[in-house]
Each structure stands twice: as structure tokens, then as C-alpha cells.
Write an enzyme that holds these catalytic residues in place. Sequence first.
Site, PDB file in Angstrom:
ATOM      1  N   SER A 154       8.888  -0.354 -11.388  1.00  0.00           N
ATOM      2  CA  SER A 154       7.832  -0.450 -12.406  1.00  0.00           C
ATOM      3  C   SER A 154       7.480   0.936 -12.919  1.00  0.00           C
ATOM      4  O   SER A 154       7.210   1.112 -14.111  1.00  0.00           O
ATOM      5  CB  SER A 154       6.582  -1.115 -11.822  1.00  0.00           C
ATOM      6  OG  SER A 154       6.842  -2.445 -11.492  1.00  0.00           O
ATOM      7  N   HIS A 188      11.414  -7.719  -9.398  1.00  0.00           N
ATOM      8  CA  HIS A 188      10.441  -8.652  -8.812  1.00  0.00           C
ATOM      9  C   HIS A 188      10.943 -10.089  -8.949  1.00  0.00           C
ATOM     10  O   HIS A 188      10.849 -10.894  -8.032  1.00  0.00           O
ATOM     11  CB  HIS A 188       9.093  -8.545  -9.540  1.00  0.00           C
ATOM     12  CG  HIS A 188       8.390  -7.234  -9.385  1.00  0.00           C
ATOM     13  ND1 HIS A 188       7.934  -6.497 -10.460  1.00  0.00           N
ATOM     14  CD2 HIS A 188       8.041  -6.518  -8.288  1.00  0.00           C
ATOM     15  CE1 HIS A 188       7.326  -5.401 -10.026  1.00  0.00           C
ATOM     16  NE2 HIS A 188       7.389  -5.378  -8.713  1.00  0.00           N
TER      17      HIS A 188
HETATM   18  P1  ADP Z   1       3.229  -2.410  -4.584  1.00  0.00           P
HETATM   19  O1  ADP Z   1       2.315  -1.483  -5.329  1.00  0.00           O
HETATM   20  O2  ADP Z   1       2.502  -3.330  -3.648  1.00  0.00           O
HETATM   21  O3  ADP Z   1       4.417  -1.754  -3.944  1.00  0.00           O
HETATM   22  P2  ADP Z   1       5.077  -3.370  -6.613  1.00  0.00           P
HETATM   23  O4  ADP Z   1       4.759  -4.233  -7.782  1.00  0.00           O
HETATM   24  O5  ADP Z   1       5.532  -1.983  -6.892  1.00  0.00           O
HETATM   25  O6  ADP Z   1       3.774  -3.393  -5.721  1.00  0.00           O
HETATM   26  O7  ADP Z   1       6.170  -4.074  -5.705  1.00  0.00           O
HETATM   27  C1  ADP Z   1       5.947  -5.346  -5.133  1.00  0.00           C
HETATM   28  C2  ADP Z   1       7.106  -5.652  -4.200  1.00  0.00           C
HETATM   29  O8  ADP Z   1       8.299  -5.814  -4.959  1.00  0.00           O
HETATM   30  C3  ADP Z   1       7.411  -4.551  -3.183  1.00  0.00           C
HETATM   31  O9  ADP Z   1       7.824  -5.161  -1.974  1.00  0.00           O
HETATM   32  C4  ADP Z   1       8.564  -3.806  -3.814  1.00  0.00           C
HETATM   33  O10 ADP Z   1       9.354  -3.161  -2.836  1.00  0.00           O
HETATM   34  C5  ADP Z   1       9.304  -4.957  -4.459  1.00  0.00           C
HETATM   35  N1  ADP Z   1      10.161  -4.517  -5.542  1.00  0.00           N
HETATM   36  C6  ADP Z   1       9.828  -3.812  -6.640  1.00  0.00           C
HETATM   37  N2  ADP Z   1      10.918  -3.573  -7.431  1.00  0.00           N
HETATM   38  C7  ADP Z   1      11.963  -4.154  -6.786  1.00  0.00           C
HETATM   39  C8  ADP Z   1      13.371  -4.241  -7.055  1.00  0.00           C
HETATM   40  N3  ADP Z   1      13.912  -3.667  -8.114  1.00  0.00           N
HETATM   41  N4  ADP Z   1      14.128  -4.924  -6.176  1.00  0.00           N
HETATM   42  C9  ADP Z   1      13.561  -5.477  -5.076  1.00  0.00           C
HETATM   43  N5  ADP Z   1      12.270  -5.415  -4.745  1.00  0.00           N
HETATM   44  C10 ADP Z   1      11.471  -4.766  -5.591  1.00  0.00           C
END
Ligand code: ADP
Length: 157
Positions: A127, A16
Site C-alpha cells: 500500500s 490483500h
Molecule cells: P497493517 O497496517 O495492519 O500491516 P496492511 O493493510 O498494510 O495493514 O496489511 C494487512 C495485511 O495484509 C498484513 O498482514 C500484510 O502483511 C498483508 N499484505 C499486504 N500486502 C500484501 C501482499 N502484497 N501480499 C500478501 N500480503 C499482503
Amino acid sequence: MIVIYPGSFDPFTLGHEDIIKRALSSFDKLKIAVSEDNAKTSVFSLTERLEMAEIIAKKYQNVTFASYKGLTVDFAKANDANFILRGLRGTSDFDNEAQLALMNKTLNNSIETIFLISSNNVREISSTNVRQILSLNGDVTNFISKEINSYIKALKR
Ligand code: ADP
């Protein structure tokens, strides 16, 4: 230009943070939008996820945070943001994210979703896996920032 970065951040990972850091070179202001209603049931409470967002927001200039419920496009509009930021790790992210972006575009044609491809060194981080490792008392120092690690360690669970 203002962009919102919506997500569950359950917990906030280096993946993130990588997206935030890189987006800041293109946007004047970024608002982390911590989702309240979530199809996925979160392990960290909303308060905890907001506190983690606060820790991250403090590290960077022009980054703020808030929680939201309801439509992401409505939250963007209420914050004068014409852009939604999302990260893409691979093809499975792409399929879901493309569908979401197209539906959001139909809901509000003036708001664009902008994607950044994950940096190689954080591409494997999710996550979900961090939560799993934490539940097994594993070492997550390579996946979350030291500030978030200290925060999680300090939580009494
Ligand atoms: P959601 O439940 O809305 O998917 P997340 O917290 O899982 O929320 O993810 C928020 C955003 O961050 C999403 O666009 C996800 O693809 C992106 N994201 C999560 N982990 C990574 C990572 N390791 N690299 C790039 N983007 C990420």
C-alpha cells in the site's frame, strides 16, 4: 470457521485481495477488519478505507467488513472468530508478524494467527508504494483492482 482479516488497507491492493481469495477455500466466513487507530497515519480516511473494503466484500461470497479500534483479539472474540489472517511477503513481514502473533496469543490464547504466503505475482505490492505512485500520478493498474482504481479516481482530492 470464521476468520478476521485486520489491516489498514490504505489503499486495498491486489495483494490483500489475493490473501482473501485464497483464505476463502479454508474458512466459511471472512470479515475484513479495517483498523481505526493506526500507528501509521493513513492517507485514505477511515470512510474511504471502509468504502474500499465494501467494494471488495461485494465481489466475494461470505466476505463482510467492519471497522474496529482497540485490540485485534478483542474484535476477533466479539465476532466469534478464533482466527486472525495475515499475509506474508518476505522476511521483513515475518519478523514483525511473528512478534505481533505471539503477543496476540499471550493476550488471548484461544485465538490463532494464520499466515498465507503472498502469491508470486503480487508479492511486490505494498500500500505504501501504491500511495507513493498515486501521489506522483503514476499508473497503479497492476497493483490494485479495477474497481478500487475507479473508486480512487472518482475521489475528489
Ligand atoms: P497493517 O497496517 O495492519 O500491516 P496492511 O493493510 O498494510 O495493514 O496489511 C494487512 C495485511 O495484509 C498484513 O498482514 C500484510 O502483511 C498483508 N499484505 C499486504 N500486502 C500484501 C501482499 N502484497 N501480499 C500478501 N500480503 C499482503
